[in-house]
Design a protein around this motif. Structure first.
Motif, PDB file in Angstrom:
ATOM      1  N   LYS A   7       0.820  -1.209   0.000  1.00 47.13           N
ATOM      2  CA  LYS A   7       0.000   0.000   0.000  1.00 47.13           C
ATOM      3  C   LYS A   7       0.853   1.259   0.000  1.00 47.13           C
ATOM      4  CE  LYS A   7      -3.903  -2.086   2.467  1.00 47.13           C
ATOM      5  NZ  LYS A   7      -4.704  -2.049   3.711  1.00 47.13           N
ATOM      6  N   GLN A   8       2.015   1.193   0.624  1.00 47.41           N
ATOM      7  CA  GLN A   8       2.888   2.361   0.662  1.00 47.41           C
ATOM      8  C   GLN A   8       3.716   2.495  -0.614  1.00 47.41           C
ATOM      9  OE1 GLN A   8       5.080   1.685   4.262  1.00 47.41           O
ATOM     10  NE2 GLN A   8       3.418   2.391   5.602  1.00 47.41           N
ATOM     11  N   LEU A   9       4.054   1.365  -1.235  1.00 48.63           N
ATOM     12  CA  LEU A   9       4.842   1.419  -2.465  1.00 48.63           C
ATOM     13  C   LEU A   9       4.009   1.821  -3.674  1.00 48.63           C
ATOM     14  CD1 LEU A   9       7.170  -1.716  -2.172  1.00 48.63           C
ATOM     15  CD2 LEU A   9       7.812   0.691  -1.994  1.00 48.63           C
ATOM     16  N   PHE A  10       2.718   1.520  -3.649  1.00 50.70           N
ATOM     17  CA  PHE A  10       1.859   1.814  -4.813  1.00 50.70           C
ATOM     18  C   PHE A  10       1.876   3.293  -5.197  1.00 50.70           C
ATOM     19  CE2 PHE A  10      -2.386   3.252  -6.216  1.00 50.70           C
ATOM     20  CZ  PHE A  10      -2.371   2.717  -7.495  1.00 50.70           C
ATOM     21  N   PRO A  11       1.623   4.247  -4.287  1.00 48.67           N
ATOM     22  CA  PRO A  11       1.649   5.659  -4.728  1.00 48.67           C
ATOM     23  C   PRO A  11       3.024   6.138  -5.157  1.00 48.67           C
ATOM     24  CG  PRO A  11       1.358   5.524  -2.354  1.00 48.67           C
ATOM     25  CD  PRO A  11       1.243   4.132  -2.882  1.00 48.67           C
ATOM     26  N   ILE A  12       4.071   5.601  -4.554  1.00 50.08           N
ATOM     27  CA  ILE A  12       5.424   6.033  -4.921  1.00 50.08           C
ATOM     28  C   ILE A  12       5.767   5.557  -6.336  1.00 50.08           C
ATOM     29  CG2 ILE A  12       7.863   5.843  -4.329  1.00 50.08           C
ATOM     30  CD1 ILE A  12       6.971   5.491  -1.397  1.00 50.08           C
ATOM     31  N   ILE A  13       5.527   4.268  -6.594  1.00 52.34           N
ATOM     32  CA  ILE A  13       5.809   3.720  -7.922  1.00 52.34           C
ATOM     33  C   ILE A  13       4.900   4.354  -8.973  1.00 52.34           C
ATOM     34  CG2 ILE A  13       5.771   1.611  -9.307  1.00 52.34           C
ATOM     35  CD1 ILE A  13       6.577   0.085  -6.768  1.00 52.34           C
ATOM     36  N   GLY A  14       3.623   4.546  -8.609  1.00 54.83           N
ATOM     37  CA  GLY A  14       2.689   5.175  -9.542  1.00 54.83           C
ATOM     38  C   GLY A  14       3.099   6.588  -9.902  1.00 54.83           C
ATOM     39  N   LEU A  15       3.581   7.340  -8.917  1.00 56.46           N
ATOM     40  CA  LEU A  15       4.031   8.711  -9.172  1.00 56.46           C
ATOM     41  C   LEU A  15       5.254   8.729 -10.086  1.00 56.46           C
ATOM     42  CD1 LEU A  15       3.594  11.706  -8.430  1.00 56.46           C
ATOM     43  CD2 LEU A  15       5.220  11.368  -6.579  1.00 56.46           C
ATOM     44  N   LEU A  16       6.204   7.823  -9.852  1.00 59.65           N
ATOM     45  CA  LEU A  16       7.402   7.765 -10.686  1.00 59.65           C
ATOM     46  C   LEU A  16       7.063   7.365 -12.119  1.00 59.65           C
ATOM     47  CD1 LEU A  16       9.927   6.099  -8.195  1.00 59.65           C
ATOM     48  CD2 LEU A  16       9.829   8.498  -8.906  1.00 59.65           C
ATOM     49  N   LEU A  17       6.169   6.388 -12.271  1.00 60.32           N
ATOM     50  CA  LEU A  17       5.778   5.966 -13.620  1.00 60.32           C
ATOM     51  C   LEU A  17       5.049   7.087 -14.349  1.00 60.32           C
ATOM     52  CD1 LEU A  17       4.590   2.281 -13.034  1.00 60.32           C
ATOM     53  CD2 LEU A  17       6.657   3.065 -14.204  1.00 60.32           C
ATOM     54  N   THR A  18       4.198   7.814 -13.626  1.00 56.35           N
ATOM     55  CA  THR A  18       3.489   8.933 -14.247  1.00 56.35           C
ATOM     56  C   THR A  18       4.466  10.008 -14.694  1.00 56.35           C
ATOM     57  OG1 THR A  18       1.585   8.499 -12.814  1.00 56.35           O
ATOM     58  CG2 THR A  18       1.667  10.639 -13.900  1.00 56.35           C
ATOM     59  N   ALA A  19       5.500  10.271 -13.874  1.00 60.67           N
ATOM     60  CA  ALA A  19       6.495  11.287 -14.234  1.00 60.67           C
ATOM     61  C   ALA A  19       7.236  10.908 -15.508  1.00 60.67           C
ATOM     62  CB  ALA A  19       7.476  11.476 -13.078  1.00 60.67           C
ATOM     63  N   PHE A  20       7.463   9.607 -15.719  1.00 61.19           N
ATOM     64  CA  PHE A  20       8.179   9.167 -16.924  1.00 61.19           C
ATOM     65  C   PHE A  20       7.255   9.095 -18.137  1.00 61.19           C
ATOM     66  CE2 PHE A  20      11.241   7.267 -13.829  1.00 61.19           C
ATOM     67  CZ  PHE A  20      12.357   7.957 -14.272  1.00 61.19           C
TER      68      PHE A  20
ATOM     69  N   SER B 128       2.600  15.626 -17.972  1.00 59.96           N
ATOM     70  CA  SER B 128       1.495  16.589 -17.945  1.00 59.96           C
ATOM     71  C   SER B 128       0.376  16.151 -17.004  1.00 59.96           C
ATOM     72  CB  SER B 128       0.921  16.778 -19.349  1.00 59.96           C
ATOM     73  OG  SER B 128       1.916  17.231 -20.230  1.00 59.96           O
ATOM     74  N   ALA B 129       0.308  14.861 -16.683  1.00 56.40           N
ATOM     75  CA  ALA B 129      -0.737  14.360 -15.790  1.00 56.40           C
ATOM     76  C   ALA B 129      -0.315  14.409 -14.327  1.00 56.40           C
ATOM     77  CB  ALA B 129      -1.102  12.923 -16.172  1.00 56.40           C
ATOM     78  N   LEU B 130       0.892  14.891 -14.052  1.00 63.43           N
ATOM     79  CA  LEU B 130       1.382  14.924 -12.666  1.00 63.43           C
ATOM     80  C   LEU B 130       0.550  15.770 -11.711  1.00 63.43           C
ATOM     81  CD1 LEU B 130       5.284  14.882 -12.784  1.00 63.43           C
ATOM     82  CD2 LEU B 130       3.757  13.249 -11.696  1.00 63.43           C
ATOM     83  N   PRO B 131       0.042  16.950 -12.111  1.00 70.00           N
ATOM     84  CA  PRO B 131      -0.760  17.719 -11.151  1.00 70.00           C
ATOM     85  C   PRO B 131      -1.964  16.957 -10.617  1.00 70.00           C
ATOM     86  CG  PRO B 131      -0.140  19.100 -12.993  1.00 70.00           C
ATOM     87  CD  PRO B 131       0.292  17.707 -13.342  1.00 70.00           C
ATOM     88  N   LEU B 132      -2.641  16.212 -11.490  1.00 69.77           N
ATOM     89  CA  LEU B 132      -3.821  15.463 -11.053  1.00 69.77           C
ATOM     90  C   LEU B 132      -3.439  14.175 -10.331  1.00 69.77           C
ATOM     91  CD1 LEU B 132      -6.868  15.064 -10.998  1.00 69.77           C
ATOM     92  CD2 LEU B 132      -6.711  14.022 -13.247  1.00 69.77           C
ATOM     93  N   LEU B 133      -2.635  13.342 -10.991  1.00 70.97           N
ATOM     94  CA  LEU B 133      -2.278  12.064 -10.384  1.00 70.97           C
ATOM     95  C   LEU B 133      -1.331  12.239  -9.203  1.00 70.97           C
ATOM     96  CD1 LEU B 133      -1.871   9.702 -13.466  1.00 70.97           C
ATOM     97  CD2 LEU B 133      -3.712   9.805 -11.814  1.00 70.97           C
ATOM     98  N   GLY B 134      -0.517  13.292  -9.234  1.00 78.47           N
ATOM     99  CA  GLY B 134       0.366  13.540  -8.097  1.00 78.47           C
ATOM    100  C   GLY B 134      -0.409  13.772  -6.817  1.00 78.47           C
ATOM    101  N   MET B 135      -1.498  14.528  -6.907  1.00 74.36           N
ATOM    102  CA  MET B 135      -2.334  14.766  -5.722  1.00 74.36           C
ATOM    103  C   MET B 135      -3.048  13.492  -5.284  1.00 74.36           C
ATOM    104  SD  MET B 135      -1.914  17.775  -4.614  1.00 74.36           S
ATOM    105  CE  MET B 135      -0.180  17.476  -5.001  1.00 74.36           C
ATOM    106  N   LEU B 136      -3.460  12.675  -6.267  1.00 71.01           N
ATOM    107  CA  LEU B 136      -4.107  11.401  -5.929  1.00 71.01           C
ATOM    108  C   LEU B 136      -3.150  10.488  -5.168  1.00 71.01           C
ATOM    109  CD1 LEU B 136      -6.446   9.308  -6.301  1.00 71.01           C
ATOM    110  CD2 LEU B 136      -5.303   8.635  -8.407  1.00 71.01           C
ATOM    111  N   PHE B 137      -1.935  10.355  -5.687  1.00 79.94           N
ATOM    112  CA  PHE B 137      -0.946   9.494  -5.035  1.00 79.94           C
ATOM    113  C   PHE B 137      -0.473  10.090  -3.707  1.00 79.94           C
ATOM    114  CE2 PHE B 137      -0.008   8.038  -9.550  1.00 79.94           C
ATOM    115  CZ  PHE B 137      -0.718   6.866  -9.394  1.00 79.94           C
ATOM    116  N   PHE B 138      -0.391  11.420  -3.647  1.00 79.36           N
ATOM    117  CA  PHE B 138       0.023  12.063  -2.395  1.00 79.36           C
ATOM    118  C   PHE B 138      -1.000  11.818  -1.290  1.00 79.36           C
ATOM    119  CE2 PHE B 138       0.051  15.955   0.292  1.00 79.36           C
ATOM    120  CZ  PHE B 138       1.259  15.714   0.928  1.00 79.36           C
TER     121      PHE B 138
END
Length: 199
Positions: free
Chosen positions: A31-44, A48-58
């Motif tokens: 559960k703790q690794l999911f938002p971290i990995i998801g954020l890194l994959l989104t960044a790569f 452009s989707a980081l503002p939305l998904l970044g807040m979701l993962f945060f």
């Protein structure tokens, strides 16, 4: 005179009564690794989707870290309610009828409704194919494919209610939340990728 139900309605009821295996228990580390990995994959994949998904993962990380309970409670209650009210007031006050009710805006609404219809129907068809390909010991209820749109958690609740309507012992909410959250992430990544091509 005997009543014979329509074959398609019988197939629908049989499919909606498919009971899926209970989901496995997820560890705290996962559960703790999911938002971290998801954020890194989104960044790569789609920066452009980081503002939305970044807040979701945060927000997900705040909840699952177990050391920021006060921040997680504030973000999920008072903060989101305040932001929702401010957004509603500012958007409503700045939108005039002669600007908002135009042919283009009505066309956008129509395209949005059409996309929801296509996404729902396509999700059900894909889930039906997955059910055909899955082993008999691990069936997939085709109705959970209808939750693959980015309407969280309403579409998953609709699937749950339809499942309970045909079988009061068939609980599909947690199974439907998986494609529901995946739809949010996928649509945000697709929108970010499209924006990167257009900009």
């Amino acid at each position: 005179m005997a009543y014979y139900p329509h074959p398609k309605s019988c197939i629908y009821k049989l499919n909606s009564r498919i009971k899926m295996r209970p989901p496995r228990s997820v560890s705290r580390l996962e559960k703790q690794l999911f938002p971290i990995i998801g954020l890194l994959l989104t960044a790569f994949i789609a920066p452009s989707a980081l503002p939305l998904l970044g807040m979701l993962f945060f927000g997900n990380l705040l909840k699952e870290s177990t050391v920021t309970n006060r921040l997680a409670n504030t973000a999920s209650n008072a903060l989101i309610d305040t932001i929702t009210m401010l957004l509603g007031v500012t958007v409503g006050a700045s939108t005039q009828a002669d600007v908002f009710l135009t042919k283009d805006s009505i066309l956008i609404f129509g395209l949005g409704a059409f996309s929801f219809i296509i996404a729902t129907a396509g999700g059900v068809l894909v889930a039906k194919i997955m059910n055909w390909l899955s082993p008999k010991s691990n069936p997939i209820n085709p109705m959970i494919g209808a939750a693959g749109v980015s309407a969280v958690p309403d579409s998953a609740r609709v699937v749950q209610n339809l499942g309970l309507k045909n079988d009061p012992t068939n609980y599909l909410l947690m199974h439907a939340m998986a494609p529901n959250v995946s739809g949010v992430i996928g649509s945000a990544v697709a929108a970010g990728t499209l924006l990167s091509f257009l900009m």
